[in-house]
Design an enzyme around this catalytic site. Structure first.
Site, PDB file in Angstrom:
ATOM      1  N   CYS A  72       0.835  -1.199   0.000  1.00  0.00           N
ATOM      2  CA  CYS A  72       0.000   0.000   0.000  1.00  0.00           C
ATOM      3  C   CYS A  72       0.872   1.252   0.000  1.00  0.00           C
ATOM      4  CB  CYS A  72      -0.917  -0.005   1.218  1.00  0.00           C
ATOM      5  SG  CYS A  72      -1.943   1.451   1.363  1.00  0.00           S
ATOM      6  N   CYS A  78      -2.501   5.820   6.653  1.00  0.00           N
ATOM      7  CA  CYS A  78      -3.847   5.288   6.861  1.00  0.00           C
ATOM      8  C   CYS A  78      -3.943   4.602   8.226  1.00  0.00           C
ATOM      9  CB  CYS A  78      -4.191   4.301   5.745  1.00  0.00           C
ATOM     10  SG  CYS A  78      -5.714   3.395   5.991  1.00  0.00           S
ATOM     11  N   CYS A  81      -4.213  -0.389   8.638  1.00  0.00           N
ATOM     12  CA  CYS A  81      -3.290  -1.519   8.776  1.00  0.00           C
ATOM     13  C   CYS A  81      -2.078  -1.133   9.628  1.00  0.00           C
ATOM     14  CB  CYS A  81      -2.804  -1.983   7.407  1.00  0.00           C
ATOM     15  SG  CYS A  81      -4.115  -2.597   6.335  1.00  0.00           S
ATOM     16  N   CYS A 158      -6.980  -0.240  -2.011  1.00  0.00           N
ATOM     17  CA  CYS A 158      -6.711  -0.808  -0.693  1.00  0.00           C
ATOM     18  C   CYS A 158      -6.327  -2.270  -0.889  1.00  0.00           C
ATOM     19  CB  CYS A 158      -7.951  -0.696   0.198  1.00  0.00           C
ATOM     20  SG  CYS A 158      -7.755  -1.519   1.797  1.00  0.00           S
ATOM     21  N   GLN A 282     -19.172 -12.425   8.244  1.00  0.00           N
ATOM     22  CA  GLN A 282     -17.727 -12.398   8.447  1.00  0.00           C
ATOM     23  C   GLN A 282     -17.025 -11.801   7.229  1.00  0.00           C
ATOM     24  OE1 GLN A 282     -19.741 -14.811   9.233  1.00  0.00           O
ATOM     25  NE2 GLN A 282     -19.415 -15.109  11.431  1.00  0.00           N
ATOM     26  N   TYR A 311     -24.708 -15.445  21.384  1.00  0.00           N
ATOM     27  CA  TYR A 311     -24.195 -14.285  20.656  1.00  0.00           C
ATOM     28  C   TYR A 311     -24.049 -14.684  19.179  1.00  0.00           C
ATOM     29  CZ  TYR A 311     -22.582 -13.400  25.489  1.00  0.00           C
ATOM     30  OH  TYR A 311     -22.486 -13.275  26.848  1.00  0.00           O
ATOM     31  N   GLU A 332     -29.531 -14.326  19.948  1.00  0.00           N
ATOM     32  CA  GLU A 332     -28.923 -13.070  19.483  1.00  0.00           C
ATOM     33  C   GLU A 332     -29.850 -11.915  19.857  1.00  0.00           C
ATOM     34  OE1 GLU A 332     -27.093  -9.967  18.065  1.00  0.00           O
ATOM     35  OE2 GLU A 332     -26.091 -11.921  18.012  1.00  0.00           O
ATOM     36  N   ASP A 376     -19.751 -16.768  20.936  1.00  0.00           N
ATOM     37  CA  ASP A 376     -18.943 -15.856  20.126  1.00  0.00           C
ATOM     38  C   ASP A 376     -19.350 -14.426  20.487  1.00  0.00           C
ATOM     39  OD1 ASP A 376     -17.402 -14.605  18.242  1.00  0.00           O
ATOM     40  OD2 ASP A 376     -18.420 -15.438  16.494  1.00  0.00           O
ATOM     41  N   CYS A 403     -12.679 -12.302  19.530  1.00  0.00           N
ATOM     42  CA  CYS A 403     -11.902 -11.383  18.692  1.00  0.00           C
ATOM     43  C   CYS A 403     -11.021 -10.462  19.554  1.00  0.00           C
ATOM     44  CB  CYS A 403     -12.820 -10.551  17.799  1.00  0.00           C
ATOM     45  SG  CYS A 403     -14.045  -9.579  18.691  1.00  0.00           S
TER      46      CYS A 403
END
Length: 445
Positions: A72, A78, A81, A158, A282, A311, A332, A376, A403
């Site tokens: 990039c 930016c 990343c 990108c 996802q 979740y 959910e 999750d 995550c």
């Protein structure tokens, strides 16, 4: 604290939780984006926050062998990343160690963490892009926000987005200029198009474009859409989302379909999913399929088992496991996600799954028994109420998908007395960034 504008020289010894290089100078701590462990550099102090100095690289005196040339062109500016300059094997090593450290320092557990499972091709993997459009120096640009700011860094390509999305975004900007359609100026609260959102399908030739506008209609809209379709025949549906609010929230409540069916279809592990503009899905389907298949191999599921998918979002994990158990209960709290899940189950003829729109912590406290739990939760993790109920019900198997290693390790503290950690497996769902997804398999003691 060091003054803004101070130039210092230091050596990077580690990485922060968000992937910045860390320099310790006397009693000061400096975080530097793009600096790699082992490198020595001149650093300009840009600002301070919560006892930490943040700086930028002015000159590197000692370059790491792990440094690579970023694909990039605006990688250092930016905010998207963190690791464009770090070799991919070292990115995976960082993420493995990040999970290890979370368990060591938060859970106080010395557990075996498997090597992070990476991608064969760690670029152009994102199936969703949402980018603001602005006018800078009389030119319409799109891009992402600069680190710790609301200033756009113009980007034409990108390298973590689907290549088709990059091409379509550039085409829309050109057509906007031709039609004199103004991008929205949030300071003047004037203009038409605020954001462009694009969703692509991995397994089907379907692409959705969402134009987020500041108004219900605008001049030459039909002609504008027709030219977009003509120059980008790969687009299968175009949706207008109307957001008149003074807010950082991208999507508004009202939508109209301008072309096509208003959604696209993709699949995970052979199950088809309808994806609308607001659907949760996802963003890295290649890695998601690896993760779901991994979960299926770790759980010794029986046809007599009842499985709770907590979740659950649009129910993707529960649906992928439904053919292995007696019943799946998918819980959910987001109503739109539940509606999508119900539709997707019907489309795939999955009949042994039940969808509950409720808070997971409240719902699990109503259960009397439970065989298998898959959870999750969002980045903030689960709740003490939920985990207390898990310890009471004592399902024989738990899969925790996370995550955020820190909230994962915190939550495992609630379960470690009743459960043995069988596997900790990180997956690189977000190459070139500091984010990491982790699967933990727990078995009742």
């Amino acid at each position: 604290m060091l003054k803004k504008g101070t130039l210092i020289k230091g050596k990077c010894t580690s990485y922060s939780n968000e992937g910045e290089g860390v320099i310790h100078l006397n009693k000061e701590v400096i975080f530097v984006k793009g600096l790699i462990v082992g490198e020595e550099a001149d650093i300009l102090i840009n600002y301070n926050r919560v006892g930490i100095n943040y700086g930028s690289i002015k000159k590197i005196h000692k370059i790491s062998k792990d440094r690579i040339q970023p694909k990039c062109k605006v990688a250092t500016a930016c905010g998207g990343c963190s690791f464009q300059s770090l070799s991919y094997p070292k990115q995976l090593e960082y993420k493995t160690n990040k999970v290890k450290d979370a368990f060591k320092y938060i859970s106080k557990l010395d557990v075996k963490v498997n090597d992070c499972i990476g991608m064969d091709e760690p670029y152009y993997y994102r199936n969703k892009i949402q980018t603001p459009v602005k006018k800078i120096n009389k030119k319409i640009v799109s891009g992402f926000y600069k680190v710790k700011s609301h200033n756009i860094v113009p980007i034409d390509e990108c390298v973590i987005e689907d290549k088709r999305s990059n091409k379509i975004i550039n085409s829309i900007k050109k057509i906007m200029a031709d039609f004199k359609i103004e991008p929205y100026d949030e300071d003047r609260r004037y203009g038409i198009i605020r954001h462009v959102l694009i969703r692509t399908s991995l397994h089907f030739n379907e692409i959705m474009v969402v134009l987020v506008t500041n108004c219900d209609s605008f001049p030459s809209r039909n002609n504008f859409i027709n030219i977009i379709k003509k120059e980008n025949p790969e687009i299968t549906t175009i949706v207008q989302n109307i957001n008149k609010r003074d807010t950082n929230v991208i999507l508004g409540e009202q939508e109209r379909i301008l072309f096509g069916k208003g959604y696209i279809v993709d699949s995970l592990c052979g199950i088809k999913f309808h994806i609308s503009s607001k659907s949760f899905f996802q963003i890295n389907p290649i890695q998601t399929e690896k993760l779901y298949r991994y979960i299926a191999t770790k759980l010794d599921l029986k046809k007599s088992d009842a499985l709770l998918d907590a979740y659950s979002g649009v129910g993707t994990i529960g649906m992928s496991l439904a053919n292995k158990v007696k019943e799946v209960i998918s819980v959910e709290i987001e109503r739109s996600a539940v509606k999508d899940a119900i539709r997707n189950a019907k489309e795939n003829n999955i009949k042994n799954i039940k969808f509950i729109c409720d808070d997971a912590s409240r719902y699990i406290n109503e259960l009397k028994e439970l065989d298998v739990l898959v959870m999750d939760p969002p980045r903030k993790g689960s709740t003490p109420e939920f985990l207390k109920a898990v310890n009471y019900l004592q399902p024989k198997n738990i899969i925790y998908v996370s995550c955020d290693p820190n909230t994962l390790a915190r939550d495992i503290n609630y379960l470690k007395d009743k459960y043995i950690i069988k596997v900790v497996q990180p997956f690189d769902m977000f190459p070139m960034t500091y984010h990491i997804e982790t699967v933990v398999h727990l078995v009742r003691r």
